[in-house]
Design a protein around this motif. Structure first.
Motif, short mmCIF file in Angstrom:
data_model
loop_
_atom_site.label_atom_id
_atom_site.label_comp_id
_atom_site.label_asym_id
_atom_site.label_seq_id
_atom_site.Cartn_x
_atom_site.Cartn_y
_atom_site.Cartn_z
N VAL A 141 0.78 -1.10 0.03
CA VAL A 141 0.17 0.14 -0.03
C VAL A 141 0.83 1.23 -0.06
CG1 VAL A 141 -1.93 1.39 1.18
CG2 VAL A 141 -1.62 -1.35 1.35
N LEU A 176 1.45 4.67 0.49
CA LEU A 176 0.68 5.99 1.12
C LEU A 176 1.51 7.27 0.78
CD1 LEU A 176 -1.91 6.01 3.17
CD2 LEU A 176 0.04 5.70 5.04
N VAL A 197 0.51 11.19 7.37
CA VAL A 197 1.14 9.78 6.78
C VAL A 197 2.43 9.18 7.62
CG1 VAL A 197 2.60 9.23 4.85
CG2 VAL A 197 0.26 10.44 4.32
N PHE A 251 2.83 5.45 9.07
CA PHE A 251 3.99 4.40 8.98
C PHE A 251 4.41 4.21 10.55
CE2 PHE A 251 4.64 6.41 4.79
CZ PHE A 251 4.72 5.14 3.91
N THR A 286 0.18 -1.33 11.62
CA THR A 286 0.94 -2.17 10.44
C THR A 286 0.70 -3.53 11.10
OG1 THR A 286 3.00 -1.38 12.02
CG2 THR A 286 2.66 -0.30 9.81
N ARG A 290 0.99 -4.23 3.57
CA ARG A 290 2.10 -3.53 4.11
C ARG A 290 2.34 -2.25 3.43
NH1 ARG A 290 7.64 -6.31 4.11
NH2 ARG A 290 8.63 -4.20 3.93
N PHE A 291 2.78 -1.18 4.30
CA PHE A 291 2.90 0.18 3.62
C PHE A 291 4.25 0.28 3.04
CE2 PHE A 291 0.21 1.99 7.19
CZ PHE A 291 -0.94 2.26 6.41
N SER A 292 4.21 0.98 2.09
CA SER A 292 5.57 1.67 1.67
C SER A 292 5.25 3.12 0.91
CB SER A 292 6.12 0.83 0.38
OG SER A 292 7.41 1.19 0.03
N SER A 293 6.32 3.73 0.87
CA SER A 293 6.16 5.13 0.41
C SER A 293 6.73 5.54 -0.81
CB SER A 293 6.96 5.83 1.47
OG SER A 293 7.13 7.15 1.24
N GLN A 301 -6.28 8.26 9.26
CA GLN A 301 -6.06 6.83 9.28
C GLN A 301 -7.45 6.12 9.25
OE1 GLN A 301 -3.89 5.88 12.78
NE2 GLN A 301 -5.02 3.93 12.98
N VAL A 343 -7.88 5.31 5.80
CA VAL A 343 -7.02 4.26 5.20
C VAL A 343 -7.60 2.95 5.60
CG1 VAL A 343 -5.00 3.25 5.38
CG2 VAL A 343 -5.11 5.74 4.79
#
Ligand SMILES: *Cc1c(COP(=O)(O)O)cnc(C)c1O
Length: 496
Positions: A137, A139, A203, A207, A213, A222-225, A486, A489
């Motif tokens: 994901v 963000l 944001v 994270f 998470t 899972r988050f990534s940027s 949040q 999301v």
């Protein structure tokens, strides 16, 4: 031997390039930096025969050592293709005494395309390499240009979702339209009732929220940027600094080893930091001139050694630079503190608790080579007008901040060094402000009519990015308060 990346706040956090790209931010809140800055094994003469893609390969292979050469070439070929409206990718134009490095020939007509065209490919390859099973994901907080460039890069990329937050009243009308008309089943765009710093803070908080998470992981996310805190944004940007240099050399504008200046319109300090890395790689660079708009936090920092974000946030004609917390400055702080992660962590703690910090005398000495400058809205308008009147060349409001700083710098210092002004957006993206600066006729309210007027004045073609959104339906209508990001999301991911 692989080049490792370590966190600016805890040097025991060490990862490979692909892992740094996947994670975006280190778990301690720091940013990843290369442990050693590599240098070219080829000479300038050899590099000068390469085209943009070949040069990108020479740079990326030095930094992304756990990718195979085939993987890198594949990423580069997919990124720098006919999405760009010129095979040169990053043309350099001589206008008056200066050179303008046009970084706006990609699909969203701003310089963010230079890195965001390649990041999705680097990221999906990184996921494969590291056996990541979760859906990624992305963000993103945007001051206008990152959002669209990231959306365009990630739309319908398998195994990814992208969620973009932008300040509802802090972007240009074209910027907003570009984002809210974005297609792709994996895209979400939300306007927040706050400014860019609010979006970025929200944001970052997600994270760093371990509870969130964990919950995401259970649901397969899972988050990534895609923000410029990701090293996968920064490294592709080094390429065009090297490219400018070898381009000037090839065209016999400079002799081998001759130093040049770069003037960079700056917000989050990502673009100019790539110039710093190029300089550390022994590209002959004299001064890196950091140009700010009225949100001149960085100008004050370079002149006083004190970073202080406690001030009014000003909305200007160069919205992509309306930023008070320049995230990437943390990387420079780390390097000028002689790679001291403890020192960096202390300063960043002061920034988050008091909104300010001051660097030591020794660190100030290491800042030599940087110059801070800034331009008011009025000066920015004048610069657009002056460049147009003298040469017929039309620049956008961000580039004009740099042009104004350049004009003043050359007047005050009589520095004769050849200078490259980094041109970060097409004037079509900010047509209204640009037209205001160069002509006195009434300006039509409608975006496309403005584009037609700009075409008539500048003699340039209307870019595809503007044609594209002309009749495109609005697909994203969500808005939210800054403290509800949040929740938004969680709703999108259905993990409530
Ligand atoms: C993002 C952006 C900038 C600022 O770049 P940073 O890397 O954030 O310093 C300048 N101009 C334009 C048009 C941009 O989109």
């Amino acid at each position: 031997m692989n080049l490792m990346y370590r966190s600016t706040r805890d040097s025991s956090n060490r990862v490979l390039a692909s892992q740094a790209i996947l994670q975006g931010l280190s778990t301690d809140g720091g940013l990843f930096v290369p442990e050693k800055i590599p240098v070219f094994s080829k000479t300038m003469e050899e590099l000068s025969h390469l085209d943009y893609r070949e040069l990108a390969f020479e740079v990326l292979k030095l930094y992304l050592t756990d990718y195979t050469e085939e993987e890198l070439k594949d990423c580069i070929d997919k990124a720098y293709d006919d999405k760009f409206d010129t095979p040169e990718i990053a043309p350099l134009k001589k206008v008056g005494q200066a050179y303008y490095l046009e970084l706006f020939h990609g699909s969203t007509i701003a310089f963010k395309d230079m890195a965001l065209s390649i990041l999705p490919h680097l990221l999906t390859k990184a996921a494969k390499k590291n056996n990541v099973k979760e859906e990624i994901v992305i963000l993103t907080a945007t001051s206008g240009d990152t959002g669209k460039a990231a959306l365009a890069g990630f739309a319908d990329v398998e195994g990814t979702k992208i969620i973009v937050f932008y300040p509802k009243d802090g972007v240009s009308s074209i910027q907003e339209k570009q984002m809210v008309t974005q297609k792709g089943n994996n895209t979400d765009v939300i306007g927040i009732f706050g400014n860019f710093d609010d979006a970025q803070t929200g944001v970052k908080a997600m994270f760093n929220n371990n509870e969130l998470t964990d919950r995401m992981k259970k649901s397969g996310f899972r988050f990534s940027s895609a923000n410029s805190i990701n090293i996968g944004r920064l490294i592709p940007q080094i390429v065009y600094y090297v490219y400018s240099y070898v381009n000037l050399y090839r065209k016999k504008q400079i002799i081998e080893g001759e130093k040049i200046n770069f003037i960079v319109p700056t917000g989050n300090f990502g673009n100019i930091l790539a110039g710093y890395y190029a300089k550390c790689m022994c590209v002959p660079i004299n001064k890196l001139i950091c140009a700010s708009n009225e949100n001149k936090v960085l100008f004050d920092f370079f002149t006083s050694g004190r970073y202080d974000k406690n001030r009014e946030f000003i909305l200007t004609d160069s919205p992509s630079m309306d930023i008070l917390v320049s995230s990437n400055l943390e990387r420079l702080i780390y390097h000028i503190a002689d790679n001291d992660s403890q020192k960096t962590a202390t300063l960043m703690k002061a920034l988050s608790s008091r909104g300010a910090y001051e660097i030591t005398e020794n660190m100030k000495t290491n800042l030599e080579g940087f110059i801070g400058g800034w331009a008011s809205t009025e000066e920015t308008r004048k610069a657009i007008n002056q460049v147009y009147t003298e040469s017929g060349y039309v620049i956008d409001t961000h580039t004009a901040v740099a042009a104004s700083v350049y004009h003043r710098y050359t007047k005050e210092t009589a520095d004769q060094t050849k200078s490259v002004i980094v041109s970060t957006a097409s004037p079509y993206k900010f047509a209204q402000s640009v037209l205001n600066a160069i002509q006195s006729e009434a300006i039509p309210a409608e975006d496309y009519e403005q584009a037609k007027m700009l075409k008539a004045v500048s003699g340039t073609e209307i870019p595809n990015a503007v044609e594209e959104i002309r009749n495109a339906p609005v697909l994203h209508k969500k808005v939210c308060e800054t403290d509800k990001m949040q929740l938004v999301v969680e709703n999108i991911l259905k993990i409530i």
